[in-house]
Scaffold this motif. Structure first.
Motif, PDB file in Angstrom:
ATOM      1  N   THR A 104       0.827  -1.210   0.000  1.00  0.00           N
ATOM      2  CA  THR A 104       0.000   0.000   0.000  1.00  0.00           C
ATOM      3  C   THR A 104       0.860   1.258   0.000  1.00  0.00           C
ATOM      4  O   THR A 104       0.487   2.270  -0.590  1.00  0.00           O
ATOM      5  CB  THR A 104      -0.956  -0.010   1.218  1.00  0.00           C
ATOM      6  OG1 THR A 104      -1.769  -1.175   1.143  1.00  0.00           O
ATOM      7  CG2 THR A 104      -1.839   1.220   1.238  1.00  0.00           C
ATOM      8  N   PHE A 105       2.001   1.198   0.675  1.00  0.00           N
ATOM      9  CA  PHE A 105       2.926   2.327   0.749  1.00  0.00           C
ATOM     10  C   PHE A 105       4.292   1.881   0.196  1.00  0.00           C
ATOM     11  O   PHE A 105       5.269   1.797   0.929  1.00  0.00           O
ATOM     12  CB  PHE A 105       3.071   2.809   2.195  1.00  0.00           C
ATOM     13  CG  PHE A 105       1.781   3.266   2.817  1.00  0.00           C
ATOM     14  CD1 PHE A 105       1.301   4.547   2.564  1.00  0.00           C
ATOM     15  CD2 PHE A 105       1.052   2.431   3.643  1.00  0.00           C
ATOM     16  CE1 PHE A 105       0.107   4.973   3.133  1.00  0.00           C
ATOM     17  CE2 PHE A 105      -0.138   2.853   4.215  1.00  0.00           C
ATOM     18  CZ  PHE A 105      -0.614   4.128   3.955  1.00  0.00           C
ATOM     19  N   GLY A 163      -9.224   5.344   2.808  1.00  0.00           N
ATOM     20  CA  GLY A 163      -8.846   5.666   1.446  1.00  0.00           C
ATOM     21  C   GLY A 163      -7.759   4.781   0.855  1.00  0.00           C
ATOM     22  O   GLY A 163      -7.314   5.000  -0.269  1.00  0.00           O
ATOM     23  N   PHE A 164      -7.331   3.770   1.596  1.00  0.00           N
ATOM     24  CA  PHE A 164      -6.279   2.882   1.104  1.00  0.00           C
ATOM     25  C   PHE A 164      -6.749   1.435   1.035  1.00  0.00           C
ATOM     26  O   PHE A 164      -5.941   0.523   0.905  1.00  0.00           O
ATOM     27  CB  PHE A 164      -5.031   2.982   1.997  1.00  0.00           C
ATOM     28  CG  PHE A 164      -4.407   4.342   1.975  1.00  0.00           C
ATOM     29  CD1 PHE A 164      -3.600   4.734   0.926  1.00  0.00           C
ATOM     30  CD2 PHE A 164      -4.647   5.235   2.993  1.00  0.00           C
ATOM     31  CE1 PHE A 164      -3.029   5.993   0.902  1.00  0.00           C
ATOM     32  CE2 PHE A 164      -4.082   6.502   2.979  1.00  0.00           C
ATOM     33  CZ  PHE A 164      -3.269   6.878   1.928  1.00  0.00           C
ATOM     34  N   GLY A 165      -8.049   1.203   1.160  1.00  0.00           N
ATOM     35  CA  GLY A 165      -8.564  -0.154   1.159  1.00  0.00           C
ATOM     36  C   GLY A 165      -8.458  -0.775   2.542  1.00  0.00           C
ATOM     37  O   GLY A 165      -7.942  -0.170   3.472  1.00  0.00           O
ATOM     38  N   GLN A 166      -8.964  -1.967   2.656  1.00  0.00           N
ATOM     39  CA  GLN A 166      -8.962  -2.674   3.929  1.00  0.00           C
ATOM     40  C   GLN A 166      -7.764  -3.619   4.019  1.00  0.00           C
ATOM     41  O   GLN A 166      -7.506  -4.374   3.087  1.00  0.00           O
ATOM     42  CB  GLN A 166     -10.237  -3.506   4.077  1.00  0.00           C
ATOM     43  CG  GLN A 166     -11.484  -2.675   4.261  1.00  0.00           C
ATOM     44  CD  GLN A 166     -11.493  -2.002   5.619  1.00  0.00           C
ATOM     45  OE1 GLN A 166     -11.079  -2.570   6.607  1.00  0.00           O
ATOM     46  NE2 GLN A 166     -11.978  -0.777   5.656  1.00  0.00           N
ATOM     47  N   PRO A 167      -7.061  -3.602   5.126  1.00  0.00           N
ATOM     48  CA  PRO A 167      -6.012  -4.609   5.313  1.00  0.00           C
ATOM     49  C   PRO A 167      -6.656  -5.983   5.479  1.00  0.00           C
ATOM     50  O   PRO A 167      -7.841  -6.084   5.796  1.00  0.00           O
ATOM     51  CB  PRO A 167      -5.306  -4.173   6.599  1.00  0.00           C
ATOM     52  CG  PRO A 167      -6.258  -3.280   7.287  1.00  0.00           C
ATOM     53  CD  PRO A 167      -7.157  -2.691   6.253  1.00  0.00           C
ATOM     54  N   PRO A 168      -5.891  -7.039   5.274  1.00  0.00           N
ATOM     55  CA  PRO A 168      -6.470  -8.377   5.424  1.00  0.00           C
ATOM     56  C   PRO A 168      -6.935  -8.623   6.852  1.00  0.00           C
ATOM     57  O   PRO A 168      -6.343  -8.120   7.800  1.00  0.00           O
ATOM     58  CB  PRO A 168      -5.327  -9.318   5.048  1.00  0.00           C
ATOM     59  CG  PRO A 168      -4.102  -8.497   4.961  1.00  0.00           C
ATOM     60  CD  PRO A 168      -4.494  -7.057   4.904  1.00  0.00           C
ATOM     61  N   GLY A 169      -8.002  -9.381   6.976  1.00  0.00           N
ATOM     62  CA  GLY A 169      -8.532  -9.730   8.284  1.00  0.00           C
ATOM     63  C   GLY A 169      -7.731 -10.859   8.910  1.00  0.00           C
ATOM     64  O   GLY A 169      -6.800 -11.405   8.320  1.00  0.00           O
ATOM     65  N   ARG A 170      -8.116 -11.199  10.092  1.00  0.00           N
ATOM     66  CA  ARG A 170      -7.409 -12.261  10.828  1.00  0.00           C
ATOM     67  C   ARG A 170      -8.445 -13.147  11.498  1.00  0.00           C
ATOM     68  O   ARG A 170      -9.370 -12.653  12.157  1.00  0.00           O
ATOM     69  CB  ARG A 170      -6.514 -11.610  11.866  1.00  0.00           C
ATOM     70  CG  ARG A 170      -5.632 -12.487  12.670  1.00  0.00           C
ATOM     71  CD  ARG A 170      -4.473 -13.110  11.914  1.00  0.00           C
ATOM     72  NE  ARG A 170      -3.530 -12.201  11.341  1.00  0.00           N
ATOM     73  CZ  ARG A 170      -2.423 -11.773  11.929  1.00  0.00           C
ATOM     74  NH1 ARG A 170      -2.166 -12.112  13.164  1.00  0.00           N
ATOM     75  NH2 ARG A 170      -1.596 -10.993  11.286  1.00  0.00           N
TER      76      ARG A 170
END
Length: 125
Positions: A32-33, A77-84
């Protein structure tokens, strides 16, 4: 962090250490970055949250932890990080144990959208 809103490439990253570098949220943050540099690593999400609160950089944190630490802001604004997925395993003989039941009730209360009960079929070994 204000700098993320102004220029995402300037964000510093707070990551898991090299032993956990394969975690999906670490990969997501780096992707993402992509032009950002790591600023700090720790296996402790609590320590990562404290470093974020001190302005050291951005990290992927469990939502309940992030909501408890003052000074942290969710970045949109950067989407969702993966869940756990979180699993709790215990021997069937402990099912009625008061301490275990209390722990499960607390988990369901604190993580209402994350709790689902998967039960082993009767007679399964």
């Amino acid at each position: 962090m204000r700098v993320v809103a102004e220029d995402p490439r300037a964000a510093r990253l707070i990551l898991m250490n090299s032993a956990q570098a394969h975690f999906p949220d670490v990969t997501w943050l780096i992707e993402t970055f992509p032009q950002s540099k790591p600023a700090f690593t720790s296996t402790s999400r609590s320590v990562q949250a404290q470093m974020c609160a001190r302005g050291l950089g951005v990290a992927v944190l469990p939502r309940p932890l992030g909501e408890q630490i003052g000074g942290l802001h969710r970045i949109d604004g950067f989407g969702q990080p993966p869940g756990r997925d979180i699993w709790v395993g215990y021997h069937q003989d402990l099912r009625q144990m008061d301490q275990l039941r209390a722990l499960l009730e607390i988990a369901e209360r604190l993580l209402p959208n994350a709790c689902a009960v998967a039960r082993r079929p009767s007679g399964a070994d």
